[in-house]
Each structure stands twice: as structure tokens, then as C-alpha cells.
Design an enzyme around this catalytic site. Structure first.
Site, PDB file in Angstrom:
ATOM      1  N   ASP A  20       0.832  -1.205   0.000  1.00  0.00           N
ATOM      2  CA  ASP A  20       0.000   0.000   0.000  1.00  0.00           C
ATOM      3  C   ASP A  20       0.867   1.256   0.000  1.00  0.00           C
ATOM      4  OD1 ASP A  20      -1.901   1.896   0.394  1.00  0.00           O
ATOM      5  OD2 ASP A  20      -2.532   1.179   2.372  1.00  0.00           O
ATOM      6  N   ASP A  66     -10.477   4.095  -1.082  1.00  0.00           N
ATOM      7  CA  ASP A  66     -11.077   3.043  -0.253  1.00  0.00           C
ATOM      8  C   ASP A  66     -12.599   2.988  -0.381  1.00  0.00           C
ATOM      9  OD1 ASP A  66      -8.514   2.779   0.588  1.00  0.00           O
ATOM     10  OD2 ASP A  66      -8.949   2.979   2.725  1.00  0.00           O
TER      11      ASP A  66
HETATM   12  C1  GLA Z   1      -5.291   2.076   2.984  1.00  0.00           C
HETATM   13  C2  GLA Z   1      -5.810   0.981   2.034  1.00  0.00           C
HETATM   14  C3  GLA Z   1      -6.843   0.145   2.754  1.00  0.00           C
HETATM   15  C4  GLA Z   1      -6.214  -0.479   3.983  1.00  0.00           C
HETATM   16  C5  GLA Z   1      -5.612   0.604   4.874  1.00  0.00           C
HETATM   17  C6  GLA Z   1      -4.780   0.017   6.000  1.00  0.00           C
HETATM   18  O1  GLA Z   1      -6.302   2.976   3.332  1.00  0.00           O
HETATM   19  O2  GLA Z   1      -6.367   1.547   0.873  1.00  0.00           O
HETATM   20  O3  GLA Z   1      -7.361  -0.860   1.896  1.00  0.00           O
HETATM   21  O4  GLA Z   1      -5.226  -1.400   3.581  1.00  0.00           O
HETATM   22  O5  GLA Z   1      -4.751   1.466   4.134  1.00  0.00           O
HETATM   23  O6  GLA Z   1      -4.158   0.991   6.796  1.00  0.00           O
END
Ligand code: GLA
Length: 400
Positions: A161, A223
């Protein structure tokens, strides 16, 4: 939303600004060579991920519970095999720089062994930053070492990520590409096949350069949350990106929210239908130990899973939109066609489809299958389902 999730989200949004202000924009990551496709994930990966339900609260006991559920509730047999731990498993590094799990997880190799003993695969999360999105230890400067550690633990899937790297480097395509390639090369050399999944919000058209990082899938959107608007926006956005998705290289509109409680069952049927038609990875995000029968029926719709997992991996296209009804079609490898009639409106609506709209091959179908009612319907009549608010009907049509 659990408060931890909210904090992580705030961190994701705030860090780029803080990072830029603190360091200026003159730091660039040294170039990294392209990494060839891994050959893994010929089909969209299926499994479970901890983030949508547990966020920062996930523990090893929860993960064991998910593996137990998947091995006994039919999910494993239906193809849901990855058990993926998202952010917040990470502890400190030891004196030699080896990453350690934190006290919520204890022994990661033991957890991977447990998941494997259930006939499932094990996934983890990290970031190219020194910190992850939720502020735990990331892989920056330890990429090769971490990849070897993951291989030694028995990791089969890594979600990587970018979020956590935003405070270290200006957010540019070149920096993202280099950091994602760096881990892609480390995984390639780690001695164990590990599916590589990129996570950012679809910046810099990641679908155009993701394939050269060794990754098999990449997030294309910010997200998802457990709300209709969030889900439908992310799903339908993929139609414009269809050319960039196919066997071994998948656009990822984020994980499933099915069963998390913020949407109706019709809305969850819409997510399952849309993700299967696109096709997209199917990573459940609910508590599998306590799900109700309706949720189980949605996640375990084998006829839709067969659509998602069609080996030809062709993308869905929009046939037409009329009022609140959006009609998507998808060619299957066996010559059949899947038609999804989505009602995006606030009231139930009648949809209509004449066979000749699907092309001359389908003008007199031999068989028409309703993939939610699990029944054949009369191929002699045009389709005219009444579709509930935010609901869907999906049919598989076999040519004459
Ligand atoms: C980001 C990602 C999420 C998750 C969070 C974890 O927001 O897009 O899918 O993995 O980090 O901290």
C-alpha cells in the site's frame, strides 16, 4: 466506522501535505528496472481480507476463526482461498532488521501454517514507506529482507500500500513506480510464489504501468466504504478501464462489503454481481464466523463465481442505460453471454431486453439461466424482470 479506521483514513489524507511541507519536492526514488509479470493470478484472486470489518483490531485468533469458517462453510470449495491480514499486524524490527509481528499476532509462521493446514493460502500487508498507512512498521529499506521473511513464513499474497510512503517521497508516478518495482523484484527473488497486489487510489493511471511492477492486481479507486454510493461508484468506474484488465493483470475496485451491515441485501447482491461481471477480485470483508444465511447465499453464489472466474477473463461492457436501469453484458469463454440488469434508482423498475439486442447469435437462445434464482427461464420470451431499488438481475444466455 471503527475509530482506528477513521484515524488511518485521516492519516492517508493528511500525510502527503505534511510530507511535502516538511521535506520539499526534490527527493526522487532511484530508477528500478521493470519487473516481468509473475504468471500468478491467472484468475481474479478470491478470499478474505481483514480490513473492512476489523480494521486495526484484527488479531491472530480472528484470522484463525476466518480460516476455520472458510474451510467449513463452503467458501474454500467455492474458490475463496486467500486469508489476508491487512495493516496493523506489524511489530518492531529485531537487531538484524527482521520484521516481527506485534503482540496481536505473536508467531506469524504458526499462523500461516494453520491457514495452510486448512487448505487455504495466507496473505499479508505492507507499505513501501517506513510506516504503513496506519502507522506501523513498513518495508522501506528492508524490501528484500521482508520478502525473504514473508517467504520463510509461508506468505502467498502481499498487499503493498503506497499510502505509508507519502510522507517520505513526493507523490509522483516515477517514485511510485520505482518503489512498487523494488518490492516486485524482491518478491520475484524470494523463492516462493507470492501474488503481488498494489494498493493506492488509482493515481497516475496505475493500470497502465502496474503490469511492469510484477503485480497481478492494482487498486483503481480510493477506499470503499459500506455504503451504496461508495460501492456503486467504484464498481461502475471500472467499465472505462476494462482494456487494462485481464488474465494475470486485474483492476481492483477494492474489497467486498457484503455482510458488513451498511447496505441492504439487494445492494450486496449488486456488489457481488458487478464484481463478478467486471470481473474483479472477490475478497470478502465481513466476519465469516457470524454471517447470516442471506450473506452466505450472496457470497456463495456459485453461478456468479463461475462468471467471475471465467478463464477467458473478458471484461463487461455497457449495452445501454435507460432510466434507472443499466445493462451490462459480458462474453464468456464458452460462447454464452452474461447480462446484468442493474437498477440504480430509488424505486423498483421494470427492465426489458429483446434477444436481438445481444446480436444475431443470440436471437433465439437455447437456454436462459437466472443466476440469482438458480433456475432456467423461458428462452421464448424477452427478458422483462422487475428489479427492486438498488437491486439486480443476472442471466446467462446460451446461443442457438
Ligand atoms: C489504505 C488501504 C486500505 C487499507 C488501509 C490500511 O487505506 O487503501 O485498503 O489497507 O490502508 O491501513
Amino acid at each position: 466506522m471503527p475509530s482506528f479506521h477513521r484515524l488511518a483514513l485521516l492519516a492517508c489524507l493528511a500525510l502527503p501535505i505534511a510530507g511535502h511541507a516538511a521535506h520539499g519536492d526534490d527527493r526522487s526514488v532511484p530508477f528500478e528496472q521493470p519487473v516481468p509479470a509473475s504468471g500468478l493470478a491467472a484468475l481474479p484472486p478470491m478470499g478474505w481480507n481483514s480490513w473492512n470489518h476489523f480494521a486495526g483490531k484484527v488479531t491472530a485468533a480472528d484470522v484463525r476463526g476466518m480460516a476455520d469458517a472458510m474451510a467449513t462453510n463452503g467458501m474454500r470449495e467455492a474458490g475463496y482461498v486467500y486469508v489476508n491480514v491487512d495493516d496493523t499486524w506489524e511489530g518492531e524490527r529485531d537487531a538484524d532488521g527482521n520484521i516481527q509481528p506485534n503482540t496481536k499476532f505473536g508467531d506469524m509462521k504458526a499462523l500461516a501454517d494453520y491457514v495452510h493446514a486448512k487448505g487455504l493460502k495466507f496473505g499479508l500487508y505492507s507499505s513501501p514507506g517506513a510506516k504503513t498507512c496506519a502507522g506501523f512498521a513498513g518495508s522501506f529499506g528492508h524490501e528484500k529482507q521482508d520478502a525473504r521473511t514473508y517467504a520463510a513464513w509461508g506468505v502467498d499474497f502481499l498487499k503493498y500500500d503506497y499510502c505509508g510512503a507519502r510522507d517520505q517521497y513526493p507523490v509522483t508516478q516515477a517514485n511510485q513506480e520505482a518503489l512498487f518495482r523494488r518490492m516486485g523484484a524482491a518478491l520475484r527473488d524470494a523463492g516462493r510464489p507470492i501474488v503481488y497486489s498494489l494498493s493506492q487510489s488509482g493515481e497516475f493511471d496505475i493500470w497502465t504501468w502496474g503490469p511492469k511492477t510484477g503485480a497481478s492486481l492494482w487498486r483503481t479507486t480510493p477506499d470503499i466504504s459500506d455504503r451504496w454510493e461508495s460501492m456503486i461508484d467504484r464498481g461502475f468506474r471500472q467499465l472505462d478501464l476494462a482494456a487494462w484488465s485481464g488474465p494475470g493483470h486485474w483492476n481492483d475496485p477494492d474489497m467486498l462489503e457484503i455482510g458488513n451491515g451498511g447496505m441492504t441485501d439487494d445492494e450486496y447482491r449488486t456488489q457481488m454481481s458487478l464484481w463478478s461481471m467486471l470481473p474483479a477480485p472477490l475478497l470478502a470483508g465481513n466476519d465469516l464466523r457470524t454471517m447470516d444465511a442471506a450473506t452466505r447465499d450472496i457470497l456463495l453464489n456459485r453461478e456468479l463465481i463461475a462468471v467471475d472466474q471465467d478463464p477467458a477473463g473478458r471484461p463487461a461492457k455497457r449495452l445501454r442505460q435507460e432510466g434507472s436501469i443499466d445493462i451490462l453484458v459480458r462474453d464468456m469463454g464458452d460462447g454464452s453471454m452474461v447480462v446484468g440488469l442493474f437498477n440504480r434508482g430509488e424505486a423498483s423498475a421494470a427492465a426489458h431486453l429483446a434477444w436481438n439486442e445481444l446480436g444475431s447469435r443470440f436471437s433465439a437462445p437455447t437456454k436462459v439461466r437466472d443466476l440469482w434464482r438458480h433456475a432456467d427461464v423461458d428462452p421464448g420470451k424477452p427478458l422483462a424482470p422487475v428489479i427492486p431499488r438498488h437491486g439486480v438481475a443476472v442471466f446467462r444466455i446460451y446461443p442457438g
